[in-house]
Design an enzyme around this catalytic site. Structure first.
Site, short mmCIF file in Angstrom:
data_model
loop_
_atom_site.label_atom_id
_atom_site.label_comp_id
_atom_site.label_asym_id
_atom_site.label_seq_id
_atom_site.Cartn_x
_atom_site.Cartn_y
_atom_site.Cartn_z
N ASP A 32 0.85 -1.19 0.00
CA ASP A 32 0.00 0.00 0.00
C ASP A 32 0.90 1.26 0.00
OD1 ASP A 32 -2.41 1.39 0.18
OD2 ASP A 32 -2.37 1.42 2.38
N GLY A 41 -8.98 5.81 0.96
CA GLY A 41 -9.68 6.67 1.93
C GLY A 41 -11.16 6.33 2.01
N ASP A 66 -8.72 1.03 6.20
CA ASP A 66 -7.77 0.89 7.31
C ASP A 66 -8.33 1.55 8.57
OD1 ASP A 66 -5.60 0.46 8.89
OD2 ASP A 66 -4.24 1.79 7.85
N ARG A 112 -8.85 0.22 12.53
CA ARG A 112 -8.16 0.82 13.69
C ARG A 112 -9.16 1.24 14.75
NH1 ARG A 112 -3.39 4.69 11.16
NH2 ARG A 112 -2.49 3.12 9.81
N ARG A 145 -4.60 -10.89 25.96
CA ARG A 145 -5.58 -11.69 25.22
C ARG A 145 -7.00 -11.25 25.52
NH1 ARG A 145 -3.03 -17.24 27.36
NH2 ARG A 145 -3.25 -15.97 29.23
#
Ligand code: G3H
Ligand code: 13P
Ligand code: ZN
Length: 314
Positions: A83, A214, A258, A262, A283
């Site tokens: 990317d 985007g 992306d 996030r 975890r």
């Protein structure tokens, strides 16, 4: 099924009016969340790695994780893509590292230099059976450009120039600037995409795969969780999913996501930390984060229309 290039995926996506989701990976949990989703939804997949991801996770680790995903999912076509490659050298390195697709992003340079850099990457990549995505135009919200120095059309991809660019470079797909931008703060007012630009390019370059960068939507669910549990993203705004679906119908074959991943991971980690302040087992917060990514990706695959399309892309 080994790793594949994006060739067949894009052919089928274009023909049948859907897009392939290209999701950024930075670690094991993100990769697993994405791969679990496509395995359940039987969907072709592009896993993309930025220069920053290569540096953060170490290429060898990321590649090993992806290799396991490929081995364990023989009925899912998976492409591994660089990317926003910012140099010919980085693109060549990724070809040598076993990527099946690379992006050279020289869109900030004058047209001739963009052509020249892209051409060099195409020459090397094609020799090794790797496909190349290039970019023309400058990403950024339309209203941001309106308020800025000059007129909007200067930043959007020029359709006539796109034809020239594709001919001169031999690139396999093209990222276009149509009013989207990276990150969580894409618009200050009403989101607006330049659909007419997509339409014109599609007319001038029939059958040629176009890419939307985007493309995160900044989902309310995760924005609210982040803000509720101590985060500060009140003005975050993304591209509405209906707008993405419309762009896909008009000829976008690859959709880059992306920021939404996030935010899903961050929201879940914040929630665990807030609700269980004594928790310190990674975890217990990375697990819910991974699960949130999986559900988010499953949802996106339906927005893009590629759920259930794995078999036809093999
Ligand atoms: O478009 C950029 C992607 O979101 C990757 O971001 O360079 O911070 O890894 P990054
Ligand atoms: P977002 O920031 O909207 O997720 O875009 C990601 C992207 O374009 C990666 O190349
Ligand atoms: Zn991008």
């Amino acid at each position: 099924m080994p790793l594949v290039t994006t060739k067949k995926m894009f052919q089928m996506a274009y023909k049948n009016g859907y897009a392939i989701g290209a999701f950024n990976v930075n670690n094991m949990e993100i990769t697993q969340g994405i791969v679990d989703a496509v395995a359940e939804e039987k969907t072709p997949l592009i896993l993309q790695i930025s220069k920053g991801a290569r540096q953060y996770a170490k290429m060898s680790y990321l590649k090993a994780i992806i290799d396991v995903a490929v081995r364990e999912n023989p009925d899912i076509p998976i492409a591994i893509h660089l990317d926003h490659g910012d140099s010919v050298e980085l693109c060549k390195q990724c070809v040598d590292d076993g990527f099946t697709s690379v992006m050279i992003d020289a869109s900030h340079l004058p047209f001739e230099q963009n052509v020249e850099m892209t051409r060099q990457v195409v020459e090397y990549a094609h020799k090794h059976g790797v496909v190349v995505e290039a970019e023309l135009g400058q990403l950024g919200g339309i209203e941001e450009h309106v308020k800025g120095v000059d007129d909007v059309s200067k930043h959007l991809t020029d359709p006539e120039q796109a034809v020239k660019f594709v001919k001169l470079t031999g690139c396999d797909s093209l990222a276009v600037a149509v009013g989207t931008s990276h990150g969580a703060y894409k618009f200050k007012a009403e989101p607006r995409l330049a659909y007419e630009v997509i339409e014109q390019i599609r007319k001038l370059l029939p059958g040629f795969p176009l890419v939307l960068h985007g493309a995160s939507s900044v989902l309310k669910e995760f924005k609210d969780l982040i803000n509720k549990y101590g985060g500060k993203m009140p003005d975050a705004m993304g591209v509405p999913e209906e707008a993405i679906a419309k762009a896909v119908k008009m000829g976008i074959c690859k959709v880059n996501i992306d920021t939404d991943l996030r935010m899903a991971l961050t929201a879940k980690i914040r929630q665990v930390f807030a609700e269980k302040p004594s928790e310190f087992d990674p975890r217990k917060y990375l697990g819910p984060g991974r699960e949130a990514i999986k559900e988010l990706v499953r949802h996106k695959l339906h927005v893009l229309g590629c759920a259930g399309k794995a078999a036809e892309c093999l």
